[in-house]
Design an enzyme around this catalytic site. Structure first.
Site, short mmCIF file in Angstrom:
data_model
loop_
_atom_site.label_atom_id
_atom_site.label_comp_id
_atom_site.label_asym_id
_atom_site.label_seq_id
_atom_site.Cartn_x
_atom_site.Cartn_y
_atom_site.Cartn_z
CE LYS A 82 -2.52 3.25 2.27
NZ LYS A 82 -1.93 4.50 1.78
N GLY A 122 5.70 3.84 9.50
CA GLY A 122 4.90 5.05 9.57
C GLY A 122 4.88 5.57 10.99
CB SER A 123 2.79 8.10 12.59
OG SER A 123 1.49 7.61 12.37
CB THR A 138 -0.57 4.85 11.54
OG1 THR A 138 -0.92 6.21 11.28
CG2 THR A 138 -1.24 3.97 10.50
N GLY A 139 0.64 2.93 13.80
CA GLY A 139 1.14 1.60 14.21
C GLY A 139 0.24 0.98 15.27
CD GLU A 196 11.84 -0.66 11.46
OE1 GLU A 196 12.26 0.38 11.99
OE2 GLU A 196 12.42 -1.76 11.57
CB CYS A 220 12.04 7.34 11.34
SG CYS A 220 13.26 6.40 10.40
CD GLU A 259 8.32 11.19 14.26
OE1 GLU A 259 7.14 10.79 14.22
OE2 GLU A 259 9.25 10.60 13.68
P1 NAD Z 1 1.36 7.54 8.71
O1 NAD Z 1 1.34 6.62 9.86
O2 NAD Z 1 0.42 8.69 8.70
O3 NAD Z 1 1.09 6.76 7.34
C1 NAD Z 1 1.90 5.69 6.93
C2 NAD Z 1 1.11 4.80 6.00
O4 NAD Z 1 0.05 4.20 6.74
C3 NAD Z 1 0.45 5.54 4.83
O5 NAD Z 1 0.55 4.73 3.69
C4 NAD Z 1 -0.98 5.68 5.30
O6 NAD Z 1 -1.91 5.79 4.25
C5 NAD Z 1 -1.18 4.37 6.05
N1 NAD Z 1 -2.26 4.39 7.02
C6 NAD Z 1 -2.81 5.47 7.65
N2 NAD Z 1 -3.79 5.06 8.49
C7 NAD Z 1 -3.86 3.71 8.39
C8 NAD Z 1 -4.66 2.71 9.02
N3 NAD Z 1 -5.58 3.02 9.93
N4 NAD Z 1 -4.45 1.42 8.69
C9 NAD Z 1 -3.48 1.09 7.82
N5 NAD Z 1 -2.71 1.98 7.18
C10 NAD Z 1 -2.88 3.28 7.46
O7 NAD Z 1 2.87 8.04 8.57
P2 NAD Z 1 3.47 9.09 7.54
O8 NAD Z 1 3.01 10.45 7.96
O9 NAD Z 1 3.27 8.63 6.14
O10 NAD Z 1 5.04 8.92 7.84
C11 NAD Z 1 5.66 9.59 8.87
C12 NAD Z 1 5.92 8.67 10.05
O11 NAD Z 1 6.61 7.51 9.63
C13 NAD Z 1 6.81 9.34 11.08
O12 NAD Z 1 6.32 9.08 12.36
C14 NAD Z 1 8.14 8.66 10.86
O13 NAD Z 1 9.01 8.71 11.96
C15 NAD Z 1 7.74 7.27 10.48
N6 NAD Z 1 8.80 6.56 9.77
C16 NAD Z 1 9.48 5.56 10.41
C17 NAD Z 1 10.54 4.91 9.78
C18 NAD Z 1 11.34 3.81 10.46
O14 NAD Z 1 12.06 3.09 9.79
N7 NAD Z 1 11.25 3.68 11.77
C19 NAD Z 1 10.88 5.27 8.48
C20 NAD Z 1 10.17 6.29 7.84
C21 NAD Z 1 9.12 6.92 8.50
#
Ligand code: NAD
Length: 485
Positions: A174, A226-227, A230-231, A249, A284, A385
């Protein structure tokens, strides 16, 4: 729109969304529309998982050498298509092109690394009984769902194929809803190189696409980047359907600790390098908390301010630019709300704090690289963050105090320690709650060592053997050679 319509990939064929809707992607530097991707639906996810499930047995029946050869071919495709990928990615994300070149190489390198690691998916033989043979096998999960964030959409989507595919799974990816266009270039490469259904790419919003993937009972393994918010939603949603293996992650509020004996110039250089201003601090692992001993604090703030203020903000496609805009209107608003909170909380704004001066920065999602001094650990900018071009400088006096500050957030992704005292360095590394600790450097990634977080920064190390093994499940087999035990 320079990049036009960029359909999804389902079962080896390009597809529009079942409801016919599209998401228009804007150039964050200008706010101009540059292309569209389908706004995928739950039905699209169901279809993608079904074709991935159909394709999985024959993918798994190929030898590791055949699978590895195809992954290497895919890596070669990325490299030969690098110019197109980079132009689209820089335009769509706002990440500056000079540093972005590494993303294609990292993605290609991961495919090659995991292809070469396939023989390490070993089991064990255990002398559990005198007349038996007892061993373990590693088997794929079946269909894996991988969900990608906006900051490095091509690199994460492409690199994250490597481990699950090597292990014999098929994948549904996705892509993020902002900067989604390069997902189509990945789709083209996969369509050319891999059998249909082995990789499927569905574009769209988290709700419904990400959520439908997470909840699908046929997807027992989810890898999410992601965040933290969301995780946690993903852990909840997955658990409402069935038992799944979910690896996460997530974000960070990463401390860089400067001890009194440290080389303050090197420490500040490492802070600026670690911030990843090339992606406007949307990283991140960004070294977003500079924790400096009181004896060096004034000097560190002065050096940091000068270095950050001198960064060349400009067109992401210009190789001389050191920072572009942040990724989207929503993210601009979010980062600016942190900056306003910093101003209101009584910090000292040393540089930045709003749009850069200049007519070209008044439209688009431009934020000047920003330094706040005299931040305290309880302030919003000292604790949460920001995921933007903002560094918070915090003063400390004792080691116990700085360890408390470093560990005082919900995150635990990376940390850095600057000192020439080996005992201080190693004991601090031991006491920090973070998945990655760098000594006299910052933001280290080495293939072969785990990258992953503690606490709300995630579960599961990636970029190493642990990632590959995490896409397998272990089965114990017992052979009894004579009756009895
Ligand atoms: P996000 O959590 O908003 O979105 C990430 C992905 O999840 C997107 O594709 C989004 O559409 C999807 N998503 C959103 N809601 C969802 C749900 N309820 N169910 C399933 N999928 C859903 O994050 P973002 O704003 O795209 O990215 C920024 C975040 O990612 C920051 O917190 C950053 O630190 C983190 N990040 C972590 C790493 C790592 O390796 N640790 C790497 C890059 C980014």
């Amino acid at each position: 729109m320079i990049f036009g319509d960029r359909p999804m990939l389902i079962g080896g064929a390009f597809a529009t969304a079942s409801a016919g809707a599209w998401i228009t992607s804007l150039n964050p530097a200008t706010e101009e529309p540059i292309g569209r991707v389908p706004a995928g639906t739950k039905d699209d996810v169901m279809r993608a998982v079904a074709v991935a499930a159909d394709a999985q047995p024959s993918w798994n029946e190929r030898s590791i050498w055949e699978r590895g050869a195809l992954l290497r071919k895919l890596a070669a495709r990325f490299r030969s298509n690098a110019a197109e990928i980079l132009k689209m990615e820089a335009t769509d994300t706002g990440n500056t092109i000079a540093k972005l070149r590494a993303d294609v190489e990292i993605a290609a390198g991961y495919l090659e690394y995991f292809a070469g690691l396939a023989t390490e998916m070993k089991g064990d033989t255990v002398p559990a009984s005198p007349r038996g043979i007892h061993f373990t096998l590693r088997e794929p999960y079946g269909v894996v769902g991988r969900i990608v964030p906006f900051n490095h959409p091509f690199m994460f989507a492409a690199a994250h194929l490597a481990a699950p595919l090597t292990a014999g799974n098929t994948v549904v990816i996705k892509t993020p809803e902002t900067s989604p266009l390069s997902g189509h270039l990945l789709a083209q490469a996969c369509a050319d190189v891999l059998p249909p259904g082995v990789v499927n790419i569905v574009s769209g919003y988290g709700m419904p696409v990400g959520d439908a993937l997470v909840r699908h009972p046929g997807v027992r393994r989810i890898g999410f980047t992601g965040s933290a918010a969301t995780g946690m939603a993903i852990q909840r949603a997955a658990a409402e359907t069935c038992v799944k293996h979910v690896s996460l992650e997530l974000g960070g509020k990463n401390p860089l600790i400067v001890f009194p004996d440290a080389d303050v110039v090197k420490a500040v250089d490492a802070t600026v390098a670690g911030m990843n201003f090339s992606w406007a601090g949307q990283s991140c692992g960004s070294t977003s908390r500079l924790l400096v001993h009181e004896s060096l604090y004034a000097k560190a703030v002065e050096l940091l301010t000068a270095k950050v203020a001198a960064l060349k903000v400009g067109d992401p496609l210009d190789a001389a630019s050191e920072m572009g805009p942040v990724n989207s209107a929503a993210h601009f608003k979010r980062v600016m709300s942190f900056i306003e909170a910093g101003k209101a909380e009584g910090t000292r704004l040393m540089t930045g704090g709003g749009r850069p001066a200049g007519a070209q920065f008044q439209r688009g999602y431009w934020i000047a690289p920003t330094v706040f001094a005299d931040v305290t650990p309880t302030m919003k900018v000292g604790r949460e963050e920001i995921f933007g071009p903002v560094v918070s400088a915090i003063k400390w006096s004792t080691v116990d105090e700085v360890i408390g500050i470093a560990n005082g957030t919900d995150y635990g992704l990376t940390a850095a320690v600057f000192t020439n005292d080996i005992t201080a360095a190693l004991s601090t590394a031991r006491r920090i709650d973070a998945g990655v600790v760098a000594i006299n450097s910052s933001n280290m990634h080495f293939v072969g060592l785990p990258f992953g977080g503690f606490k709300n920064s995630g579960v599961g190390g990636e970029e190493c053997l642990e990632e590959l093994l995490s896409y397998t499940q272990v089965k114990a087999v017992h052979i009894q050679m004579t009756p009895g035990r």
